[in-house]
Design an enzyme around this catalytic site. Structure first.
Site, PDB file in Angstrom:
ATOM      1  N   LYS A 172      -9.370  -0.395   1.256  1.00 59.36           N
ATOM      2  CA  LYS A 172      -8.204  -1.624   0.977  1.00 59.36           C
ATOM      3  C   LYS A 172      -7.141  -1.561   2.007  1.00 59.36           C
ATOM      4  CE  LYS A 172      -4.728  -3.657  -1.531  1.00 59.36           C
ATOM      5  NZ  LYS A 172      -4.540  -4.313  -0.238  1.00 59.36           N
ATOM      6  N   CYS A 281       6.672   5.567   9.234  1.00 59.54           N
ATOM      7  CA  CYS A 281       7.479   6.493   8.043  1.00 59.54           C
ATOM      8  C   CYS A 281       8.170   7.868   8.682  1.00 59.54           C
ATOM      9  CB  CYS A 281       6.327   7.087   7.511  1.00 59.54           C
ATOM     10  SG  CYS A 281       4.995   7.941   8.215  1.00 59.54           S
ATOM     11  N   GLU A 385      15.197   4.146   1.725  1.00 59.18           N
ATOM     12  CA  GLU A 385      14.377   3.802   3.246  1.00 59.18           C
ATOM     13  C   GLU A 385      14.442   2.385   3.314  1.00 59.18           C
ATOM     14  OE1 GLU A 385       9.998   3.832   2.410  1.00 59.18           O
ATOM     15  OE2 GLU A 385       9.880   4.875   4.334  1.00 59.18           O
TER      16      GLU A 385
HETATM   17  P1  NAD Z   1       2.908  -0.390  -0.139  1.00 60.51           P
HETATM   18  O1  NAD Z   1       3.419   0.671  -1.140  1.00 60.51           O
HETATM   19  O2  NAD Z   1       3.830  -1.845  -0.693  1.00 60.51           O
HETATM   20  O3  NAD Z   1       1.703  -0.799  -0.068  1.00 60.51           O
HETATM   21  C1  NAD Z   1       0.667   0.315   0.455  1.00 60.51           C
HETATM   22  C2  NAD Z   1      -0.637  -0.294   0.100  1.00 60.51           C
HETATM   23  O4  NAD Z   1      -0.784  -0.086  -1.320  1.00 60.51           O
HETATM   24  C3  NAD Z   1      -0.999  -1.688   0.439  1.00 60.51           C
HETATM   25  O5  NAD Z   1      -2.428  -1.621   0.870  1.00 60.51           O
HETATM   26  C4  NAD Z   1      -0.797  -2.275  -0.765  1.00 60.51           C
HETATM   27  O6  NAD Z   1      -1.571  -3.516  -0.861  1.00 60.51           O
HETATM   28  C5  NAD Z   1      -1.511  -1.497  -1.853  1.00 60.51           C
HETATM   29  N1  NAD Z   1      -0.818  -1.544  -3.157  1.00 60.51           N
HETATM   30  C6  NAD Z   1       0.400  -2.221  -3.704  1.00 60.51           C
HETATM   31  N2  NAD Z   1       0.331  -2.333  -5.057  1.00 60.51           N
HETATM   32  C7  NAD Z   1      -0.576  -1.434  -5.381  1.00 60.51           C
HETATM   33  C8  NAD Z   1      -0.866  -1.078  -6.588  1.00 60.51           C
HETATM   34  N3  NAD Z   1      -0.382  -1.410  -7.715  1.00 60.51           N
HETATM   35  N4  NAD Z   1      -2.133  -0.371  -6.878  1.00 60.51           N
HETATM   36  C9  NAD Z   1      -2.869   0.125  -5.596  1.00 60.51           C
HETATM   37  N5  NAD Z   1      -2.452  -0.453  -4.403  1.00 60.51           N
HETATM   38  C10 NAD Z   1      -1.284  -0.995  -4.241  1.00 60.51           C
HETATM   39  O7  NAD Z   1       3.589  -0.136   1.233  1.00 60.51           O
HETATM   40  P2  NAD Z   1       3.812  -0.749   2.670  1.00 60.51           P
HETATM   41  O8  NAD Z   1       5.192  -1.581   2.404  1.00 60.51           O
HETATM   42  O9  NAD Z   1       2.564  -1.394   2.722  1.00 60.51           O
HETATM   43  O10 NAD Z   1       4.137   0.469   3.616  1.00 60.51           O
HETATM   44  C11 NAD Z   1       5.344   0.952   3.886  1.00 60.51           C
HETATM   45  C12 NAD Z   1       5.634   1.941   3.456  1.00 60.51           C
HETATM   46  O11 NAD Z   1       4.401   3.102   3.563  1.00 60.51           O
HETATM   47  C13 NAD Z   1       6.732   2.752   3.536  1.00 60.51           C
HETATM   48  O12 NAD Z   1       7.409   3.407   2.559  1.00 60.51           O
HETATM   49  C14 NAD Z   1       6.408   3.949   4.498  1.00 60.51           C
HETATM   50  O13 NAD Z   1       7.264   5.017   4.659  1.00 60.51           O
HETATM   51  C15 NAD Z   1       5.148   4.246   3.941  1.00 60.51           C
HETATM   52  N6  NAD Z   1       4.231   4.881   4.990  1.00 60.51           N
HETATM   53  C16 NAD Z   1       3.987   6.208   4.544  1.00 60.51           C
HETATM   54  C17 NAD Z   1       3.437   6.894   5.567  1.00 60.51           C
HETATM   55  C18 NAD Z   1       3.140   8.531   5.380  1.00 60.51           C
HETATM   56  O14 NAD Z   1       2.146   9.089   6.132  1.00 60.51           O
HETATM   57  N7  NAD Z   1       3.941   9.088   4.810  1.00 60.51           N
HETATM   58  C19 NAD Z   1       2.817   6.270   6.699  1.00 60.51           C
HETATM   59  C20 NAD Z   1       3.014   5.013   6.862  1.00 60.51           C
HETATM   60  C21 NAD Z   1       3.660   4.298   6.026  1.00 60.51           C
END
Ligand code: NAD
Length: 486
Positions: A172, A281, A385
């Protein structure tokens, strides 16, 4: 306008109830695609498709699957420009960055895991009277959930090792950036990957994502996203004893020591702060500078930040595009207001960018790169963040203070240290509580190394053998030598 479909059991199909969501280009505010707003029933279909082909895919040898990865890498490489253009349009990032990072790295993720697997020896442990053979079996059907900042880069980082180790996939992508995941599905379809091995279900996190977490047929979850969502993932999947890998948020420090090469440190700090509009990130969003060089550093840093070319992402010379959405723009702006309320001084930026670039449907989500000084390192702006083009600048007097400030964070993903004394840099790096620290560089990645965060930045490691381990169940077969009676 594109009409994106789910890819389930080798068939492109709409959501079962026909609902859709709009997908926007954040640089032009234009609706560029619709995607299925899938629900639990669509996920269930995908899980059944994945399970039905699990034994066939898992029965191939790892070398046969590595050949598949090479074929996928070749096919994606042939679409390099298409992937870069699509990613730039879907995220608002500059085309130069989408070419250099997103499109290229997506290819190299597949290529890397194919090559790396061929170098792996059979793991054996010899005893005086027996031999132990470590056998790797697939986990089964795994769920891969990814964010919007590096869409295909991060999805391919999971898909490649998952396929390599013989798993079938229900993936997804973020609903905000679904387009390049669809290109991957099209590519796998063209290559005639057996139907059901890779399934892609589009939609919202709390609907599709949550259904993936809850599906009993899914045995492992690799999740990259925010820490708050990571908590939901852990809460849902852990009681079902699913294998879990969580790559979460960060609030990374860039530490500039007194003896740093200033030109190198300024270049590195700017790149770490504002690459992809600060939406990586690993971005260095807190800059900690030795007080004795702070005036000089700050002057050069601000000059460099103000030279960043911001505007139309399609132009080759653009260095910074838009942020991901109007909502995210408002979130970052709310932190700028908070910074002022907390007593900070905006040294540059702080307002929406007047890029002179306007899409057909309005002005995109552009914000000038923003630097805020005079805030305590314990302030909300310096500890939460923000994930956008805003950084805070702080000074320290001693290295102990620098370490204390860097570690004053609930996060522990990454950091960088800038110094001409490499021994000192390496020593300092070991005192910083993060999964990775760079000395005199940033985002310099060797894909064999462990990648992941400590504290609230995640659980588990990806990369090289750690990805292979996560996507497999290791079992031991102990064969006794000699006579049966012994
Ligand atoms: P997010 O957590 O909002 O979403 C990530 C994914 O999770 C999306 O596909 C979203 O639809 C899904 N999601 C949301 N709610 C969910 C649920 N209840 N159950 C299952 N899936 C769900 O994050 P974002 O806004 O898309 O991305 C930004 C974040 O990602 C930042 O905090 C960033 O630091 C982090 N990030 C971390 C890394 C790493 O390697 N540590 C890399 C890239 C981004």
């Amino acid at each position: 306008m594109l009409e994106i479909k789910n890819y389930i059991g080798g068939v492109f199909q709409p959501a079962l109830d026909g609902e859709t969501l709009d997908d926007f280009n954040p640089a032009t505010a234009q609706c560029i695609a619709t995607i299925p707003r899938s629900k639990a029933a669509d996920v269930e279909l995908a899980v059944v498709a994945a399970q039905s082909t699990q034994s066939e895919w898992g029965a191939l040898s790892m070398m046969e699957r590595a050949d598949w990865l090479d074929r996928i890498a070749d096919a994606l490489e042939a679409k390099h420009e298409h992937i870069a253009q699509t990613e730039s349009m879907d995220t608002g990032k500059p085309i130069s960055l989408a070419r250099r990072v997103d499109a290229s790295r997506s290819v190299s993720n597949f290529r890397f895991f194919a090559e790396f697997s061929r170098e792996q020896p059979q793991m054996t442990f010899e005893m005086a009277d027996a031999m132990n053979y470590v056998h790797r079996s697939p986990v089964g059907t795994v769920g891969l959930i990814t964010p919007w900042n590096l869409p295909l880069y991060l999805l391919s980082w999971k898909v490649a090792p998952a396929l390599l180790m013989g798993n079938t996939i229900v993936a997804k992508p973020s609903e905000i950036t679904p387009l390049t995941a669809n290109i991957l599905a099209e590519t796998l379809h063209e290559l005639e990957l057996p139907p059901g091995v890779f399934n892609l279900v589009h939609g919202l996190g709390p609907e599709v994502g949550q259904s993936i977490l809850e599906a009993p047929g899914i045995k492992g979850i690799s999740f990259t996203g925010g820490t708050a969502t990571g908590r939901i993932v852990a809460r849902t999947a852990a009681p079902m004893f699913k294998k879990l890998s969580l790559e979460l948020g960060g609030k990374n420090a860039t530490i500039v020591l007194r003896d740093a090469d200033l030109t190198q440190a300024v270049d590195g700090a700017v790149r770490a702060a504002f690459s992809n509009s600060g939406q990586v990130c690993l971005c260095g969003s807190r800059i900690l500078v030795d007080a004795s060089i702070a005036d000089n550093f700050t002057k050069l840093f601000i000059e460099k930040v103000e030279s960043i070319q911001i505007g139309n992402p399609s132009l080759a010379e653009t260095v910074m595009g838009s942020v991901i959405s109007p909502e995210h723009l408002e979130k970052v702006e709310s932190y700028i207001e908070l910074g002022l309320a907390e007593g900070g001084t905006v040294l540059t930026g702080g307002t929406r960018a007047m890029t002179g670039f306007k899409g057909p449907d309005g002005i995109g989500a552009f914000l000038r790169p923003t630097v805020v000084a005079d805030l305590p390192h314990t302030s909300r702006c310096a500890t939460e963040e923000i994930f956008g083009p805003m950084v805070t600048l702080h000074t320290f007097d001693t290295e102990e203070q620098a370490v204390e400030m860097a570690n004053h964070s609930e996060y522990g993903l990454a950091g960088s240290v800038w110094t001409t004394d490499l021994e000192r840099g390496r020593d300092l790096a070991t005192k910083i509580e993060t999964g990775i620290v760079w000395v005199n560089t940033w985002l310099h990645r060797d894909l064999r190394t462990p990648f992941g965060g400590v504290k609230n930045s995640g659980v588990g490691r990806e990369g090289g053998k750690w990805s292979m381990e996560f996507f497999s169940e290791m079992t031991n077969v102990c064969v006794k030598s000699g006579k049966l009676s012994e």
